[in-house]
Design a protein around this motif. Sequence first.
Motif, mmCIF file in Angstrom:
data_model
loop_
_atom_site.group_PDB
_atom_site.id
_atom_site.type_symbol
_atom_site.label_atom_id
_atom_site.label_comp_id
_atom_site.label_asym_id
_atom_site.label_seq_id
_atom_site.Cartn_x
_atom_site.Cartn_y
_atom_site.Cartn_z
ATOM 1 N N SER A 17 -37.999 -8.301 -23.270
ATOM 2 C CA SER A 17 -38.837 -7.099 -23.302
ATOM 3 C C SER A 17 -38.970 -6.396 -21.573
ATOM 4 N N VAL A 18 -38.781 -7.511 -20.801
ATOM 5 C CA VAL A 18 -38.937 -7.050 -19.490
ATOM 6 C C VAL A 18 -37.450 -7.212 -18.653
ATOM 7 N N ASP A 19 -36.465 -7.124 -19.719
ATOM 8 C CA ASP A 19 -35.026 -7.412 -19.103
ATOM 9 C C ASP A 19 -35.038 -8.716 -17.883
ATOM 10 N N ARG A 20 -35.686 -9.842 -18.302
ATOM 11 C CA ARG A 20 -35.600 -10.804 -17.390
ATOM 12 C C ARG A 20 -35.296 -12.111 -18.055
ATOM 13 N N LEU A 21 -34.482 -12.066 -18.930
ATOM 14 C CA LEU A 21 -33.703 -13.296 -19.695
ATOM 15 C C LEU A 21 -32.914 -14.199 -18.685
ATOM 16 N N ASP A 22 -32.735 -13.666 -17.396
ATOM 17 C CA ASP A 22 -32.244 -14.381 -16.300
ATOM 18 C C ASP A 22 -32.978 -15.456 -16.012
ATOM 19 N N VAL A 23 -34.168 -15.286 -15.995
ATOM 20 C CA VAL A 23 -34.989 -16.498 -15.571
ATOM 21 C C VAL A 23 -34.814 -17.478 -16.492
ATOM 22 N N LEU A 24 -34.869 -17.338 -17.801
ATOM 23 C CA LEU A 24 -34.754 -18.435 -18.816
ATOM 24 C C LEU A 24 -33.516 -19.100 -18.932
ATOM 25 N N ARG A 25 -32.289 -18.136 -18.485
ATOM 26 C CA ARG A 25 -30.958 -18.905 -18.472
ATOM 27 C C ARG A 25 -30.996 -19.714 -17.019
#
Length: 183
Positions: A17-25
């Motif tokens: 929702s905050v376009d920060r899936l890069d943190v999980l990746r």
Amino acid sequence: MARPVLHDAVTLNHFGSVDRLDVLRGRHAHLDEPRWAEEVKCEIENGVNIRNPQCQRVLDQDWLGEPFEILPKDQKAFLFIWIGLNEGRRPPEQHRGEAESIFLAEAHGGKFLTDDNGAHDFASKRPNLGIARVIDSVDVLREAVEMEDITAELASEIATQMEDADRSLRPLHRGNISPSYFR
């Protein structure tokens, strides 16, 4: 062996929702699979529409790999978890994705990542997981700060954006997401 983290739909959608899936990746792509359960993927697919752009963002993440299904030989053990998560209701009707994720986390010696408060509490009490192997979005953000992937200020900003996007962090974190909370 880098033990897997099983991602719940709630938390994937929080970061999406905050376009920060890069943190999980960044925190989990290097770990062993599985990273998500079949039902979690189905929940996200069912949520794809113009009002939920985060669902498509999640589905576009190739680092999640192939979702794992519960094998026929494991159905009974999985069903007990699913019934327990539904407070003993038979047949269980809700929380299948969380139950699959809990089962897979236990089966693979991994962790379970969820912001669903009920699922977090239930999984934390399971002898094969416990509080140390059940984490939430704030835990991921804290780890990202600790590993110097992001700053405490950015972690606070991401958590605030999640709340502003009408995503609910677990109750113990609400109102406590200043940068100092992530140090």
